[in-house]
Design a protein around this motif. Structure first.
Motif, PDB file in Angstrom:
ATOM      1  N   ALA A 103       0.775  -1.226  -0.002  1.00  0.00           N
ATOM      2  CA  ALA A 103       0.118  -0.227  -0.328  1.00  0.00           C
ATOM      3  C   ALA A 103       0.947   0.995  -0.139  1.00  0.00           C
ATOM      4  N   GLU A 104       1.738   0.899   0.876  1.00  0.00           N
ATOM      5  CA  GLU A 104       2.330   1.904   0.652  1.00  0.00           C
ATOM      6  C   GLU A 104       3.464   2.047  -0.474  1.00  0.00           C
ATOM      7  N   ARG A 105       3.792   1.398  -1.383  1.00  0.00           N
ATOM      8  CA  ARG A 105       4.485   1.825  -2.949  1.00  0.00           C
ATOM      9  C   ARG A 105       3.325   2.204  -3.309  1.00  0.00           C
ATOM     10  N   ILE A 106       2.300   1.653  -3.689  1.00  0.00           N
ATOM     11  CA  ILE A 106       1.138   2.477  -4.333  1.00  0.00           C
ATOM     12  C   ILE A 106       1.246   4.139  -3.789  1.00  0.00           C
ATOM     13  N   LEU A 107       0.822   4.170  -2.925  1.00  0.00           N
ATOM     14  CA  LEU A 107       0.972   5.641  -2.127  1.00  0.00           C
ATOM     15  C   LEU A 107       2.033   6.371  -3.198  1.00  0.00           C
ATOM     16  N   ALA A 108       3.304   5.298  -2.886  1.00  0.00           N
ATOM     17  CA  ALA A 108       4.267   6.624  -4.017  1.00  0.00           C
ATOM     18  C   ALA A 108       4.518   6.882  -4.922  1.00  0.00           C
ATOM     19  N   ARG A 109       3.723   5.393  -5.522  1.00  0.00           N
ATOM     20  CA  ARG A 109       3.751   6.056  -7.237  1.00  0.00           C
ATOM     21  C   ARG A 109       2.499   6.410  -7.644  1.00  0.00           C
ATOM     22  N   ARG A 110       2.034   6.494  -7.025  1.00  0.00           N
ATOM     23  CA  ARG A 110       0.985   7.561  -7.149  1.00  0.00           C
ATOM     24  C   ARG A 110       1.252   8.655  -6.700  1.00  0.00           C
ATOM     25  N   LEU A 111       2.199   9.431  -5.775  1.00  0.00           N
ATOM     26  CA  LEU A 111       2.205  10.593  -5.309  1.00  0.00           C
ATOM     27  C   LEU A 111       3.322  11.132  -6.472  1.00  0.00           C
ATOM     28  N   ALA A 112       4.290  10.084  -7.575  1.00  0.00           N
ATOM     29  CA  ALA A 112       5.308  10.732  -8.353  1.00  0.00           C
ATOM     30  C   ALA A 112       4.298  10.529  -9.806  1.00  0.00           C
ATOM     31  N   ASP A 113       3.499  10.176  -9.992  1.00  0.00           N
ATOM     32  CA  ASP A 113       2.652  10.287 -11.182  1.00  0.00           C
ATOM     33  C   ASP A 113       1.668  11.071 -11.045  1.00  0.00           C
ATOM     34  N   GLY A 114       1.562  12.322 -10.110  1.00  0.00           N
ATOM     35  CA  GLY A 114       0.846  13.348  -9.389  1.00  0.00           C
ATOM     36  C   GLY A 114      -0.345  13.704  -9.194  1.00  0.00           C
ATOM     37  N   ASP A 115      -1.054  12.390  -8.709  1.00  0.00           N
ATOM     38  CA  ASP A 115      -2.282  12.222  -9.005  1.00  0.00           C
ATOM     39  C   ASP A 115      -2.766  13.031  -7.609  1.00  0.00           C
ATOM     40  N   PHE A 116      -2.053  13.324  -6.050  1.00  0.00           N
ATOM     41  CA  PHE A 116      -2.094  14.181  -5.212  1.00  0.00           C
ATOM     42  C   PHE A 116      -1.247  15.031  -4.347  1.00  0.00           C
ATOM     43  N   THR A 117      -1.086  15.349  -3.936  1.00  0.00           N
ATOM     44  CA  THR A 117       0.038  16.367  -3.383  1.00  0.00           C
ATOM     45  C   THR A 117       0.885  16.095  -2.267  1.00  0.00           C
ATOM     46  N   VAL A 118       1.598  16.697  -1.915  1.00  0.00           N
ATOM     47  CA  VAL A 118       2.454  15.940  -0.950  1.00  0.00           C
ATOM     48  C   VAL A 118       1.622  16.051   0.137  1.00  0.00           C
ATOM     49  N   ASP A 119       1.037  17.366   1.057  1.00  0.00           N
ATOM     50  CA  ASP A 119       0.396  17.389   1.691  1.00  0.00           C
ATOM     51  C   ASP A 119      -0.585  15.680   2.168  1.00  0.00           C
ATOM     52  N   ASP A 120      -1.455  15.824   0.832  1.00  0.00           N
ATOM     53  CA  ASP A 120      -2.254  14.962   0.742  1.00  0.00           C
ATOM     54  C   ASP A 120      -1.463  13.545   0.944  1.00  0.00           C
ATOM     55  N   TYR A 121      -0.242  12.855   0.394  1.00  0.00           N
ATOM     56  CA  TYR A 121       0.413  11.891   0.676  1.00  0.00           C
ATOM     57  C   TYR A 121       0.823  11.790   1.771  1.00  0.00           C
ATOM     58  N   TYR A 122       1.410  13.051   2.896  1.00  0.00           N
ATOM     59  CA  TYR A 122       1.703  12.420   4.174  1.00  0.00           C
ATOM     60  C   TYR A 122       0.548  11.899   4.818  1.00  0.00           C
ATOM     61  N   GLU A 123      -1.086  12.683   4.832  1.00  0.00           N
ATOM     62  CA  GLU A 123      -2.473  12.386   5.676  1.00  0.00           C
ATOM     63  C   GLU A 123      -2.511  11.090   5.249  1.00  0.00           C
ATOM     64  N   ARG A 124      -2.280  10.296   3.673  1.00  0.00           N
ATOM     65  CA  ARG A 124      -2.919   8.961   3.541  1.00  0.00           C
ATOM     66  C   ARG A 124      -1.562   8.504   4.603  1.00  0.00           C
ATOM     67  N   LEU A 125      -0.554   8.246   4.204  1.00  0.00           N
ATOM     68  CA  LEU A 125       0.937   7.853   4.819  1.00  0.00           C
ATOM     69  C   LEU A 125       0.504   7.129   6.365  1.00  0.00           C
ATOM     70  N   SER A 126      -0.001   8.570   7.288  1.00  0.00           N
ATOM     71  CA  SER A 126      -0.065   8.264   8.551  1.00  0.00           C
ATOM     72  C   SER A 126      -1.377   7.612   8.785  1.00  0.00           C
ATOM     73  N   LEU A 127      -2.359   7.535   8.283  1.00  0.00           N
ATOM     74  CA  LEU A 127      -3.242   7.170   7.695  1.00  0.00           C
ATOM     75  C   LEU A 127      -2.734   5.448   8.104  1.00  0.00           C
ATOM     76  N   LEU A 128      -2.364   4.437   6.789  1.00  0.00           N
ATOM     77  CA  LEU A 128      -1.791   3.758   6.535  1.00  0.00           C
ATOM     78  C   LEU A 128      -0.794   2.916   7.610  1.00  0.00           C
ATOM     79  N   GLN A 129      -0.246   3.936   8.542  1.00  0.00           N
ATOM     80  CA  GLN A 129       0.946   3.326   9.312  1.00  0.00           C
ATOM     81  C   GLN A 129       0.114   3.125  11.041  1.00  0.00           C
ATOM     82  N   SER A 130      -1.115   3.953  11.147  1.00  0.00           N
ATOM     83  CA  SER A 130      -2.133   4.064  11.690  1.00  0.00           C
ATOM     84  C   SER A 130      -2.386   2.910  12.760  1.00  0.00           C
ATOM     85  N   ARG A 131      -2.617   1.596  10.821  1.00  0.00           N
ATOM     86  CA  ARG A 131      -3.504   0.613  10.994  1.00  0.00           C
ATOM     87  C   ARG A 131      -2.732  -0.288  11.755  1.00  0.00           C
TER      88      ARG A 131
END
Length: 73
Positions: free
Chosen positions: A45-73
């Motif tokens: 999931a973190e790799r997919i999230l990083a790839r989507r950030l690299a593709d420009g699907d969302f901003t860096v702030d969105d990335y960190y928000e989603r990453l913190s959600l993934l890591q809190s589970r």
């Protein structure tokens, strides 16, 4: 001539760790299996999230928000 070939074989085997069917380190297969093991779902999931950030699907702030959600589970 054979001595040079034997020395070269031992040097390559000690540096690479494997030469054909000959393995220098008995734990080589264990380490290789660990490297080739499938990633956990959170890692995927973190790799997919990083790839989507690299593709420009969302901003860096969105990335960190989603990453913190993934890591809190």
């Amino acid at each position: 001539m054979w001595i040079i070939a034997l020395v070269a074989f031992v040097v390559v085997l000690s540096r690479v760790g494997r030469l054909g069917p000959f393995a220098w380190d008995p734990a080589w297969r264990t380490r290789r299996a660990a490297l080739c093991a499938p990633a956990s779902p959170s890692d995927q999931a973190e790799r997919i999230l990083a790839r989507r950030l690299a593709d420009g699907d969302f901003t860096v702030d969105d990335y960190y928000e989603r990453l913190s959600l993934l890591q809190s589970r």
